[in-house]
Structures are given as C-alpha cells and as structure tokens.
Motif scaffolding. Structure first.
Motif, mmCIF file in Angstrom:
data_model
loop_
_atom_site.group_PDB
_atom_site.id
_atom_site.type_symbol
_atom_site.label_atom_id
_atom_site.label_comp_id
_atom_site.label_asym_id
_atom_site.label_seq_id
_atom_site.Cartn_x
_atom_site.Cartn_y
_atom_site.Cartn_z
ATOM 1 N N SER A 158 0.831 -1.091 -0.038
ATOM 2 C CA SER A 158 0.088 -0.027 0.098
ATOM 3 C C SER A 158 0.997 1.321 -0.016
ATOM 4 O O SER A 158 1.870 1.510 0.632
ATOM 5 N N LEU A 160 0.340 5.261 1.268
ATOM 6 C CA LEU A 160 -0.761 5.900 1.587
ATOM 7 C C LEU A 160 -0.398 7.454 1.391
ATOM 8 O O LEU A 160 0.644 7.994 1.384
ATOM 9 N N TRP A 191 -3.174 5.476 10.609
ATOM 10 C CA TRP A 191 -3.671 4.659 9.517
ATOM 11 C C TRP A 191 -4.143 3.340 9.972
ATOM 12 O O TRP A 191 -3.259 2.775 10.783
ATOM 13 N N ALA A 192 -4.914 2.586 9.468
ATOM 14 C CA ALA A 192 -5.162 0.946 9.663
ATOM 15 C C ALA A 192 -5.541 0.332 8.454
ATOM 16 O O ALA A 192 -6.139 0.972 7.411
ATOM 17 N N GLY A 193 -5.356 -0.910 8.422
ATOM 18 C CA GLY A 193 -5.793 -1.495 7.140
ATOM 19 C C GLY A 193 -7.274 -2.310 7.172
ATOM 20 O O GLY A 193 -7.621 -2.504 8.380
ATOM 21 N N ASP A 199 -6.917 -2.699 1.837
ATOM 22 C CA ASP A 199 -6.747 -1.356 1.727
ATOM 23 C C ASP A 199 -6.406 -0.703 3.010
ATOM 24 O O ASP A 199 -6.879 -1.063 4.090
ATOM 25 N N TRP A 200 -5.856 0.399 2.863
ATOM 26 C CA TRP A 200 -5.226 1.057 4.275
ATOM 27 C C TRP A 200 -6.199 2.392 4.315
ATOM 28 O O TRP A 200 -6.254 2.987 3.038
ATOM 29 N N ASN A 251 -8.681 -5.939 15.192
ATOM 30 C CA ASN A 251 -9.032 -5.519 13.816
ATOM 31 C C ASN A 251 -10.301 -5.898 13.477
ATOM 32 O O ASN A 251 -10.737 -7.129 13.798
#
Length: 354
Positions: A158, A160, A191-193, A199-200, A251
């Motif tokens: 990813s 960002l 930020w987190a996935g 996707d982040w 998560n």
C-alpha cells in the motif's frame, strides 16, 4: 518507584565517536541487553554509514565499542534506522530514496534487500510488532507499507497518500497493526488496514483543530501500555495523547479516536526533534537547543486529568542539536542514548544521587 521523590541525575557513561558527519538516528536492538546478551545500538549519519555499537562489560571505563560499519550501500545521508522485533534485521532509510535491509548473522551484517519506490529522501522506517510489515515515509509526502515475505523479500502492499508535506516519521503502535505518521504539514495521521480489502485508510488526523501542533511534527512515541502517545514539534511543545481503548481494539473493532490530554511547553526554546517514552514511564526529549529534558507523570494532581512534571534537565548535553533520544529496552538499567549534529553519540544513565 516515584522518581519525583528522589534526586536524579543524567550521568554520562561514554561518548561514542567515529561518525564524520551529524548523527541523525539511533536504534537499540530489542533482543540484546538481557539474559547475558550484550546490549547493541545502531546509529546512522550524514556520512552515509551505519555504525553498530556493542557493550563490553569487561571494559568498565569505556564499555561501548564499534563492532561494524555498514557502508558502500547508501549513496547519501542515512536518516533512519530500526531493528526488527527479532533483532535479526536492520532497516535503514536514506536520502538516496532507498531503504536497505541488513541481516545480522554472527558478527556480520549483510545487505539482503534494497527497497525502491519513493521519489526522494526516505525520512523514517518502522517495523510492526510482529515484524511482518515495514513502513517507510519520505519527503515525497507518501507512506509506503511493505509486507515481509520469505527469503528476505519485500512487497509494497500500500502507498498512503494523505499528507500534504514531507513526512518526518512513521511509527507502529506497540501491539496493533495501526500506523502513525507525523509531518511537516503539522499533523499526525492514524492509519489502519481493512482485513477484507487489504486497503489502508486514514482513520484520524490530529491537527490544530483538535489541540494538535501548530508547526512541523518531528517525532512520536508510545508508553509501554500503548494507551498514551507523546509527540514533539517545531512549535516548541510536547503533547500527550490518550486512548483508553487502544490496547483492547482488534482488527474489525470500531476505531476509538485519540484525544489530547495535555501540552508541555516552555521547556525547550528551539525545535524539539526527538521524544521517547521509557518502559518505566520517563519521557525524554531532545532539541535544537542542545539540551535533553526528562518528564514523568505527576500523580498528585489528577483534578484536570494527567499532567507531567520536569524530572530533570541536561543543558549542553551535546555541542550542537540533539537529533535523537532513545531509551534502551531493558527497564532496569535506565540507559538513554542521544545523537547529535556534533557527530557524536552519548550513552547516559538515569541514576539516583546519593
């Protein structure tokens, strides 16, 4: 133990010399300094090299020795270094726009991968808690997330895009795969996935509108329990943020935002470049005023929420800007390393005065 009740000093143990330009960043190897394994420290510099220092307790007067010099890989300043949680890999980010991965085998270090993709200077590198992901950031305003594959292969999963200026630092949460980035655009982003789509996304932006910084944010650090974070800035302040749910989230759980708890101001009179929270709860800051400050939580005054008191100050800790302060992972020895524009590293011990 309440450190505020004791008279403490920051005692210089040794000055480490060898770099021929400013020293930008430091990283303690997290698997050393315990169980009889000598403590190990990496430093990186404008001289394009990384130095590996190791403690030799049989040399009581000057126990730190340079064990290796990693050179001939980066062609410009090495700005950031970070050990993987296993202590086997060292990532180094450079102004040559690459990130090098070094493998530590025996007494040798071998460059086993070179990660390319950023348009210009890589400013910071950070491993997640399991060592399965590496984050890098750059003056090109982007943050890249790399997945660590078998055989020392790395795949960018990813890129960002969210910051509008140079990204100064990336740092993973100590327990969760949540990434924090701070920037010349005065913000910290979280930020987190997404497990379903890979996707982040940016979950939160900490800026002036929510009691954030009014100028460049240079660095951030978490406390040992992961529910507080401290940030430092060109606005001459340190800010402490809290998130009671941070250690409970997994998560898929609904994200709980970080909130401003308090601001520490008036302790440095030039840009604060580095901040690091020890496992014992001591916050160290290093700045362009050549000084180091140490803070601890003031448990006596909980009327208006958490507050922090100056534990001690070390004027002229170095002859020039203090670029990095890093506590060792071993709580008991209270070792702090500092790096400076003067080209030196200093090892300090937080000790009680008699």
């Amino acid at each position: 133990m309440d450190l505020l009740e004791k008279k403490m000093e920051l005692k210089e143990i040794q000055k480490l010399e060898g770099h021929t330009d400013r020293v930008w960043s430091l990283a303690w190897n997290p698997t050393t300094g315990v169980a009889g394994i000598p403590a190990m420290l990496a430093s990186c510099s404008g001289d394009k090299t990384v130095r590996i220092w190791q403690q030799n307790t049989s040399l009581p007067s000057n126990p730190w020795e340079c064990k290796a010099v990693l050179d001939e890989t980066h062609t410009r300043t090495v700005r950031s270094c970070a050990w993987s949680p296993s202590g086997k890999l060292l990532a180094t980010g450079s102004f040559d726009a690459t990130t090098a991965i070094w493998e530590h085998v025996g007494d040798d270090f071998e460059c086993v991968a070179t990660l390319e993709g950023h348009e210009n200077e890589v400013k910071s590198v950070s491993w997640n808690s399991s060592g399965s992901l590496l984050a890098t950031c750059s003056r090109d305003k982007s943050v890249w997330i790399w997945e660590v594959l078998p055989g020392n292969e790395f795949e960018c999963v990813s890129v960002l895009q969210g910051h509008t200026q140079d990204v100064k630092m990336v740092q993973w949460h100590p327990f969760m795969d949540v990434l924090f980035s701070c920037s010349y655009d005065n913000t910290i982003k979280v930020w987190a996935g997404d497990d379903d789509s890979d996707d982040w996304e940016c979950l939160q932006t900490l800026n002036e509108s929510n009691n954030g910084h009014s100028s460049t944010v240079w660095a951030l650090s978490f406390n040992s329990t992961g529910d507080k974070m401290v940030t430092c800035s060109d606005d001459l302040t340190l800010k402490v943020w809290g998130n009671d749910s941070a250690t409970k989230q997994t998560n898929g759980d609904e994200f709980s935002p970080w909130r401003h708890l308090c601001t520490l101001s008036g302790f440095h009179d030039r840009t604060i470049f580095s901040v690091h929270w020890s496992r014992e709860g001591v916050i160290a800051s290093g700045a362009a005023d050549d000084a180091i400050r140490l803070f601890v939580e003031n448990n006596d005054d909980l009327v208006e929420g958490p507050s922090y008191k100056l534990l001690l100050k070390k004027e002229k800790a170095h002859d020039m800007d203090v670029n990095s302060v890093q506590w060792s992972f071993k709580q008991e020895n209270r070792l702090l390393a500092s790096a400076s524009d003067d080209g030196t590293i200093k090892i300090w011990e937080l000790a009680s005065l008699p």
